[in-house]
Write a protein that holds these residues in place. Structure first.
Motif, short mmCIF file in Angstrom:
data_model
loop_
_atom_site.label_atom_id
_atom_site.label_comp_id
_atom_site.label_asym_id
_atom_site.label_seq_id
_atom_site.Cartn_x
_atom_site.Cartn_y
_atom_site.Cartn_z
N GLU A 9 0.83 -1.21 0.00
CA GLU A 9 0.00 0.00 0.00
C GLU A 9 0.86 1.26 0.00
OE1 GLU A 9 -2.45 -0.48 3.47
OE2 GLU A 9 -3.75 -1.96 2.49
N HIS A 10 2.05 1.19 0.59
CA HIS A 10 2.97 2.33 0.63
C HIS A 10 3.91 2.35 -0.58
CE1 HIS A 10 1.67 2.75 4.82
NE2 HIS A 10 2.18 3.97 4.76
N ARG A 11 3.67 1.47 -1.54
CA ARG A 11 4.45 1.37 -2.78
C ARG A 11 5.90 0.96 -2.54
NH1 ARG A 11 5.41 6.12 -4.10
NH2 ARG A 11 6.39 5.65 -6.08
N CYS A 12 6.17 0.24 -1.47
CA CYS A 12 7.54 -0.21 -1.20
C CYS A 12 8.00 -1.14 -2.31
CB CYS A 12 7.62 -0.94 0.14
SG CYS A 12 7.34 0.13 1.56
N TYR A 13 9.25 -0.99 -2.71
CA TYR A 13 9.77 -1.85 -3.76
C TYR A 13 10.36 -3.13 -3.19
CZ TYR A 13 14.69 -0.61 -2.99
OH TYR A 13 15.95 -0.45 -2.47
N LYS A 14 10.64 -3.15 -1.87
CA LYS A 14 11.10 -4.39 -1.24
C LYS A 14 10.75 -4.36 0.24
CE LYS A 14 15.86 -3.04 -0.08
NZ LYS A 14 17.28 -3.37 -0.27
N LEU A 15 10.67 -5.54 0.79
CA LEU A 15 10.44 -5.73 2.21
C LEU A 15 11.59 -6.57 2.73
CD1 LEU A 15 8.70 -5.48 4.74
CD2 LEU A 15 7.30 -7.36 3.89
N PHE A 16 12.36 -5.99 3.60
CA PHE A 16 13.59 -6.58 4.10
C PHE A 16 13.33 -7.07 5.52
CE2 PHE A 16 17.81 -5.93 6.10
CZ PHE A 16 18.58 -6.69 5.25
N LEU A 17 13.72 -8.31 5.83
CA LEU A 17 13.50 -8.86 7.16
C LEU A 17 14.86 -9.19 7.78
CD1 LEU A 17 10.82 -11.28 8.31
CD2 LEU A 17 13.19 -11.78 8.88
N GLU A 18 15.08 -8.68 8.97
CA GLU A 18 16.30 -8.96 9.72
C GLU A 18 15.99 -9.99 10.79
OE1 GLU A 18 19.73 -7.48 10.30
OE2 GLU A 18 19.41 -7.24 8.15
N THR A 19 16.84 -10.99 10.91
CA THR A 19 16.71 -11.96 12.00
C THR A 19 18.09 -12.25 12.56
OG1 THR A 19 15.93 -14.15 12.68
CG2 THR A 19 16.76 -13.96 10.43
N GLY A 20 18.15 -12.42 13.84
CA GLY A 20 19.40 -12.79 14.49
C GLY A 20 19.54 -14.30 14.59
N SER A 21 18.53 -15.01 14.14
CA SER A 21 18.53 -16.46 14.27
C SER A 21 19.21 -17.13 13.09
CB SER A 21 17.09 -16.97 14.38
OG SER A 21 17.07 -18.38 14.43
N ASN A 22 19.99 -18.13 13.39
CA ASN A 22 20.56 -18.99 12.36
C ASN A 22 19.90 -20.36 12.36
OD1 ASN A 22 22.52 -17.21 11.27
ND2 ASN A 22 23.76 -17.50 13.11
N LYS A 23 18.87 -20.52 13.18
CA LYS A 23 18.18 -21.81 13.27
C LYS A 23 17.50 -22.12 11.94
CE LYS A 23 15.47 -22.22 16.77
NZ LYS A 23 14.61 -22.01 17.94
N GLU A 24 17.71 -23.32 11.47
CA GLU A 24 17.12 -23.73 10.20
C GLU A 24 15.60 -23.64 10.23
OE1 GLU A 24 17.25 -27.56 7.20
OE2 GLU A 24 18.91 -27.24 8.59
N SER A 25 14.99 -23.98 11.36
CA SER A 25 13.53 -23.92 11.46
C SER A 25 13.03 -22.49 11.31
CB SER A 25 13.06 -24.52 12.79
OG SER A 25 13.60 -23.80 13.88
N THR A 26 13.75 -21.53 11.89
CA THR A 26 13.36 -20.12 11.78
C THR A 26 13.52 -19.63 10.35
OG1 THR A 26 13.99 -19.72 14.07
CG2 THR A 26 13.80 -17.79 12.65
N LEU A 27 14.65 -19.94 9.75
CA LEU A 27 14.90 -19.51 8.37
C LEU A 27 13.90 -20.16 7.41
CD1 LEU A 27 18.80 -19.56 8.39
CD2 LEU A 27 17.26 -17.60 8.71
N ASN A 28 13.56 -21.41 7.65
CA ASN A 28 12.55 -22.08 6.81
C ASN A 28 11.18 -21.46 7.00
OD1 ASN A 28 14.27 -23.87 5.52
ND2 ASN A 28 14.04 -25.44 7.10
N PHE A 29 10.86 -21.02 8.22
CA PHE A 29 9.61 -20.31 8.47
C PHE A 29 9.53 -19.06 7.60
CE2 PHE A 29 7.72 -16.70 10.73
CZ PHE A 29 6.39 -17.09 10.74
N TYR A 30 10.61 -18.28 7.56
CA TYR A 30 10.62 -17.06 6.75
C TYR A 30 10.51 -17.40 5.27
CZ TYR A 30 11.68 -14.50 11.00
OH TYR A 30 11.61 -13.95 12.25
#
Length: 149
Positions: A110-131
């Protein structure tokens, strides 16, 4: 399930979520909850800051913080950054964080963003797979961090 922007009255619930389930090293000093409430009030009225929460059982049980950043590139289209994705342990595996990420994506579009960037401090495979399941890819860019004291 109710998805909405956080309100000043959510300060205590957010403190619990952040300090119990999000940060590895919560502060040891007492928190001034009036300051938390004041900041949440500012967020509530800022169109570029979206601290989204899910309310269930009369309390905040999941949260995502997204900030939209104005930009001079990409034909002046902004981009958005997500951090602090957290769900209370008793409410996990119910789709709450996914619903918040969907809502954040909708707001970014809605704000016309060209990208959505997500930062995570987790290296857990389950967390990264969730994203990944929620449409985010682990990209080749590098996030460089400089801690300021």
């Amino acid at each position: 399930m109710i998805i909405r922007k956080a309100k000043p009255t959510d300060a205590q619930d957010l403190k619990l979520l952040y300090f119990e389930y999000l940060t590895q090293f919560p502060p040891t000093e007492e928190q001034d909850m009036a300051l938390w409430a004041n900041l949440l009030e500012q967020f509530e009225h800022n169109n570029n800051i979206h601290l989204l929460v899910i309310e269930e059982d009369n309390k905040v049980v999941s949260s995502v913080h997204m900030t939209i950043i104005e930009n001079l590139t990409h034909n002046l289209r902004p981009y958005a950054v997500i951090e602090n994705v957290v769900t209370h342990i008793d409410y996990r595996k119910k789709g709450y964080a996914s619903a918040l990420l969907d809502k954040a994506s909708e707001i970014a579009r809605e704000h016309r963003c060209y990208k959505l960037f997500l930062e995570t401090g987790s290296n857990k495979e389950s967390t990264l797979n969730f994203y990944k399941r929620n449409g985010f890819e682990i990209d080749k860019k590098h996030s460089c961090l400089k801690r300021l004291q």
